[in-house]
Every structure is written in C-alpha cells, then in structure tokens.
Scaffold this motif. Structure first.
Motif, PDB file in Angstrom:
ATOM      1  N   ASN A  39     -28.119  -0.428  20.364  1.00  0.00           N
ATOM      2  CA  ASN A  39     -29.527   0.152  20.676  1.00  0.00           C
ATOM      3  C   ASN A  39     -30.469  -0.636  19.727  1.00  0.00           C
ATOM      4  N   SER A  40     -30.072  -1.872  19.406  1.00  0.00           N
ATOM      5  CA  SER A  40     -31.254  -2.943  18.850  1.00  0.00           C
ATOM      6  C   SER A  40     -31.472  -2.611  17.381  1.00  0.00           C
ATOM      7  N   ALA A  41     -30.789  -1.992  16.414  1.00  0.00           N
ATOM      8  CA  ALA A  41     -31.171  -1.714  15.117  1.00  0.00           C
ATOM      9  C   ALA A  41     -30.746  -3.068  14.485  1.00  0.00           C
ATOM     10  N   GLU A  42     -31.536  -3.498  13.421  1.00  0.00           N
ATOM     11  CA  GLU A  42     -31.455  -4.724  12.852  1.00  0.00           C
ATOM     12  C   GLU A  42     -30.170  -4.964  11.733  1.00  0.00           C
ATOM     13  N   TYR A  43     -29.798  -3.723  11.262  1.00  0.00           N
ATOM     14  CA  TYR A  43     -28.867  -3.733  10.087  1.00  0.00           C
ATOM     15  C   TYR A  43     -28.495  -2.506   9.737  1.00  0.00           C
ATOM     16  N   VAL A  44     -27.485  -1.871   9.144  1.00  0.00           N
ATOM     17  CA  VAL A  44     -27.152  -0.514   8.723  1.00  0.00           C
ATOM     18  C   VAL A  44     -26.869  -0.392   7.081  1.00  0.00           C
ATOM     19  N   VAL A  45     -26.914   0.724   6.659  1.00  0.00           N
ATOM     20  CA  VAL A  45     -27.015   0.957   5.355  1.00  0.00           C
ATOM     21  C   VAL A  45     -25.860   2.051   5.285  1.00  0.00           C
ATOM     22  N   THR A  46     -24.845   1.830   4.712  1.00  0.00           N
ATOM     23  CA  THR A  46     -23.804   2.924   4.319  1.00  0.00           C
ATOM     24  C   THR A  46     -23.772   3.416   2.760  1.00  0.00           C
ATOM     25  N   LEU A  47     -23.542   4.774   2.739  1.00  0.00           N
ATOM     26  CA  LEU A  47     -23.504   5.398   1.443  1.00  0.00           C
ATOM     27  C   LEU A  47     -25.248   5.560   1.032  1.00  0.00           C
ATOM     28  N   GLY A  48     -25.837   5.748   1.843  1.00  0.00           N
ATOM     29  CA  GLY A  48     -27.325   6.254   1.548  1.00  0.00           C
ATOM     30  C   GLY A  48     -27.291   7.792   1.690  1.00  0.00           C
ATOM     31  N   THR A  49     -28.436   8.344   1.015  1.00  0.00           N
ATOM     32  CA  THR A  49     -28.624   9.862   0.763  1.00  0.00           C
ATOM     33  C   THR A  49     -28.176  10.319   2.145  1.00  0.00           C
ATOM     34  N   THR A  50     -28.515   9.930   3.145  1.00  0.00           N
ATOM     35  CA  THR A  50     -28.284  10.615   4.542  1.00  0.00           C
ATOM     36  C   THR A  50     -26.844  10.624   4.907  1.00  0.00           C
ATOM     37  N   GLY A  51     -26.166   9.979   4.249  1.00  0.00           N
ATOM     38  CA  GLY A  51     -24.614   9.836   4.250  1.00  0.00           C
ATOM     39  C   GLY A  51     -23.969  10.733   3.338  1.00  0.00           C
ATOM     40  N   GLU A  52     -24.753  11.609   2.804  1.00  0.00           N
ATOM     41  CA  GLU A  52     -24.231  12.926   1.747  1.00  0.00           C
ATOM     42  C   GLU A  52     -23.336  12.432   0.685  1.00  0.00           C
ATOM     43  N   THR A  53     -23.742  11.338  -0.036  1.00  0.00           N
ATOM     44  CA  THR A  53     -23.026  10.638  -0.811  1.00  0.00           C
ATOM     45  C   THR A  53     -22.640  11.656  -2.205  1.00  0.00           C
ATOM     46  N   PRO A  54     -23.692  12.381  -2.669  1.00  0.00           N
ATOM     47  CA  PRO A  54     -23.342  13.240  -3.731  1.00  0.00           C
ATOM     48  C   PRO A  54     -22.126  14.011  -3.451  1.00  0.00           C
ATOM     49  N   THR A  55     -21.590  13.969  -2.350  1.00  0.00           N
ATOM     50  CA  THR A  55     -20.439  15.069  -1.848  1.00  0.00           C
ATOM     51  C   THR A  55     -19.269  14.247  -1.685  1.00  0.00           C
ATOM     52  N   LEU A  56     -19.249  12.854  -1.950  1.00  0.00           N
ATOM     53  CA  LEU A  56     -18.371  12.042  -1.617  1.00  0.00           C
ATOM     54  C   LEU A  56     -17.596  11.730  -2.875  1.00  0.00           C
ATOM     55  N   SER A  57     -16.284  11.741  -2.809  1.00  0.00           N
ATOM     56  CA  SER A  57     -15.540  10.948  -3.960  1.00  0.00           C
ATOM     57  C   SER A  57     -15.695   9.478  -4.024  1.00  0.00           C
ATOM     58  N   LYS A  58     -15.071   9.037  -5.088  1.00  0.00           N
ATOM     59  CA  LYS A  58     -15.283   7.581  -5.363  1.00  0.00           C
ATOM     60  C   LYS A  58     -14.360   6.923  -4.226  1.00  0.00           C
ATOM     61  N   ASP A  59     -13.165   7.512  -3.975  1.00  0.00           N
ATOM     62  CA  ASP A  59     -12.154   6.858  -3.089  1.00  0.00           C
ATOM     63  C   ASP A  59     -12.820   6.918  -1.737  1.00  0.00           C
ATOM     64  N   GLU A  60     -13.300   7.925  -1.079  1.00  0.00           N
ATOM     65  CA  GLU A  60     -14.062   8.286  -0.095  1.00  0.00           C
ATOM     66  C   GLU A  60     -15.177   7.105   0.132  1.00  0.00           C
ATOM     67  N   LYS A  61     -15.891   6.837  -0.691  1.00  0.00           N
ATOM     68  CA  LYS A  61     -17.034   5.851  -0.782  1.00  0.00           C
ATOM     69  C   LYS A  61     -16.363   4.409  -0.584  1.00  0.00           C
ATOM     70  N   ILE A  62     -15.274   4.116  -1.278  1.00  0.00           N
ATOM     71  CA  ILE A  62     -14.688   2.667  -1.020  1.00  0.00           C
ATOM     72  C   ILE A  62     -14.171   2.705   0.456  1.00  0.00           C
ATOM     73  N   GLU A  63     -13.519   3.887   1.056  1.00  0.00           N
ATOM     74  CA  GLU A  63     -12.973   3.947   2.391  1.00  0.00           C
ATOM     75  C   GLU A  63     -14.098   3.848   3.360  1.00  0.00           C
ATOM     76  N   LEU A  64     -15.357   4.401   2.937  1.00  0.00           N
ATOM     77  CA  LEU A  64     -16.343   4.154   3.990  1.00  0.00           C
ATOM     78  C   LEU A  64     -17.146   2.824   4.168  1.00  0.00           C
ATOM     79  N   ILE A  65     -16.932   2.101   2.970  1.00  0.00           N
ATOM     80  CA  ILE A  65     -17.531   0.841   3.027  1.00  0.00           C
ATOM     81  C   ILE A  65     -16.794  -0.285   3.721  1.00  0.00           C
ATOM     82  N   LEU A  66     -15.287  -0.111   3.576  1.00  0.00           N
ATOM     83  CA  LEU A  66     -14.453  -0.927   4.124  1.00  0.00           C
ATOM     84  C   LEU A  66     -14.358  -0.621   5.809  1.00  0.00           C
TER      85      LEU A  66
END
Length: 295
Positions: A39-66
C-alpha cells in the motif's frame, strides 16, 4: 548516496505483534510488512518505539532485524532502530547487530538520564564514530524527558558526515523551522508526529516516520506524497479524513492504539507486553466504530 531521496516520503515504524503467550508473532509481522509495502509506503523501520523495543531482549531484536530483511526482500529500504541511554552499550550494539542490509540507523536521544545539550552531543558523537551505517537522530522529548535543541541538531549535522538526518518529534514547529532554515542542504528532516506531518512538510520537511501508516498506509502515504508535491489542497482533504484516527491512535498509548486498529483489521492479535496494556473498552469501541464508518 542521496539519503534525502532514498528516505523521502513515508517510513512505517513497524509494530511488533505478539501471541497470547507474549512470544513474537512472526506470521502477523509478515502480514503487516506486506500490507504496508503493497500500500505504497516508501520504507520500513524496525525496532522503533512503536515496536515496543524496551520490552524486547537482545536476541529478539536481532531476530526481528533478520526477519524484517527476509520479508522485505529488498523491495523497500529498511531502517533499524538502535537507541537508548547507555552509550557504551549502544556502541556494542552498533558493532554487533546485523546491519548489513540496513539503509540507516534511527537512534533516539537518551531517555531518563536527562543529559545536558553537551551530553546529547557527546552521546551521538560516540555513536557516529563507530556506526557502520548512517545515523538518523531522533528527538522525542515526550518520551525521553529532554528536548534536543535545534542548535544541538545543527551542530551534529555539520560535524559528522554520517549523521544524515533527524526524526523531529518535539511537536515544536518553531524548532523545526529553525532546523530547516539552517541545516546542511543534504540533511534529511522527517516528522515524528502523524498529526503534524502536513504543516511540517509545508515548512520543508522531507516526510515522516509514521505510526498510522501501519494501519492506513495507502491514504497516509498519498497525503505525504501530495504534500511533497506542494499540492496541499488535495493533501488537506485526505488529512482531514484522518484527524479522528490520529486522536484515537494516541489517546492512551502508542502502540496500544495502532494495535487495536490492526487487530480489528485482522492483521494481528491485540496483545502488548507490560507495562503497556490494550486500549480501554470504551476507546476500543470508538476504534471499531471509526473503522465501520470507513467501510
């Protein structure tokens, strides 16, 4: 590379869907990523505040990036959020996180510590000296407790070639205009406030990293494109239709609002990790009523 062109328009601050057992719901995330790209978004941002990053572990963050890289599959750029209030820890993250496919890093200014303007400058200086990817500053005083002044932003923009832009979410139009007036020509200035994006682009901003674009990507991204084309009459018509949605999204908490929208649309389950909780019953009903009227 011209990052003002690459990251112009609408970037989506992706939610992190959870299952009832609070594990990450990767199939739901795949649906959201495909939905916003289709639906035409130009790009995406992973691990922003909207992604609830304060509650994610480091391993989860890496998994989400990949996982995000794999689903996006080079269709649009991916920006990775790496921010926090422990500078030394962030340096290690920049050196070890899988950033090989990232277009840039979005880094929120330190929260809770409430550093001085010189402390904010030295924090970003330390990150810029080690980051393998260009850095987008993120000023969000409503969350961090400390505003990054226009003077500090401009100092960083001039002093470090790999600090390429800012997501400016102070809500202060005068501060935004000061940055736009005196910034280097190639410095990217993005809104961080969905409800202010239209007037901020009228002042010269290059687009936005958005929350509402998770659930209303087509309409919002078109509003942004029209604004960037200086067609503000048409952009205003679209923006007026979303004014109620902006209020509903942020009335209690982000991402509780956008997750309610996405759950009602059938894209995710409505689960959040504590201390964030789903919308109150009355507000959730208002979301449901709003979506029904759109149909």
């Amino acid at each position: 590379m011209n990052y003002r062109e690459l990251l112009r328009g609408t970037g989506v601050a992706l939610v992190t869907p959870f299952k009832q057992n609070m594990e990450i719901d990767f199939p739901a995330l795949e649906r959201v990523i495909n939905y916003v790209i289709e639906n035409s978004a130009e790009y995406v941002v992973t691990l922003g505040t909207t992604g609830e990053t304060p509650t994610l572990s480091k391993d989860e963050k890496i998994e989400l990036i990949l996982f995000t890289y794999s689903i996006v599959a080079d269709r649009v750029p991916v920006v990775v959020g790496i921010g926090g209030n422990n500078t030394l820890s962030l340096i290690k993250d920049l050196e070890t996180f899988p950033l090989h496919k990232a277009a840039a890093v979005l880094s929120a200014s330190p929260y809770y510590n409430k550093p001085s303007q010189e402390g904010i400058y030295q924090h970003y200086k330390a990150l810029a000296e080690v980051s393998p990817k260009p850095i987008i500053l993120y000023n969000v005083p409503g969350r961090t407790g400390r505003n990054m002044s226009a003077q500090t932003t401009l100092r960083l923009a001039r002093d470090f070639k790999n600090i390429i832009g800012i997501k400016e979410a102070s809500g202060d139009l005068t501060q935004a205009m000061q940055i736009l007036k005196d910034k280097p020509a190639d410095f990217l200035v993005l809104s961080g406030d969905d409800n202010l994006a239209l007037p901020q682009m009228a002042c010269g901003m290059d687009g936005i990293i958005s929350v509402i674009a998770n659930c209303m990507p087509k309409q919002f991204a078109e509003m942004v494109r029209l604004s960037l084309q200086n067609n503000f009459a048409a952009a205003k018509l679209l923006n007026d239709q979303m004014l109620e949605a902006y209020d509903l999204l942020f009335a209690e908490n982000n991402p509780a609002g956008v997750k309610a929208f996405l759950a009602e649309m059938g894209l995710i389950e409505n689960h959040l990790r504590l201390p964030v909780v789903p919308l109150s019953e009355g507000l959730h009903k208002a979301v449901t009523d709003y979506l029904q009227r759109l149909k």
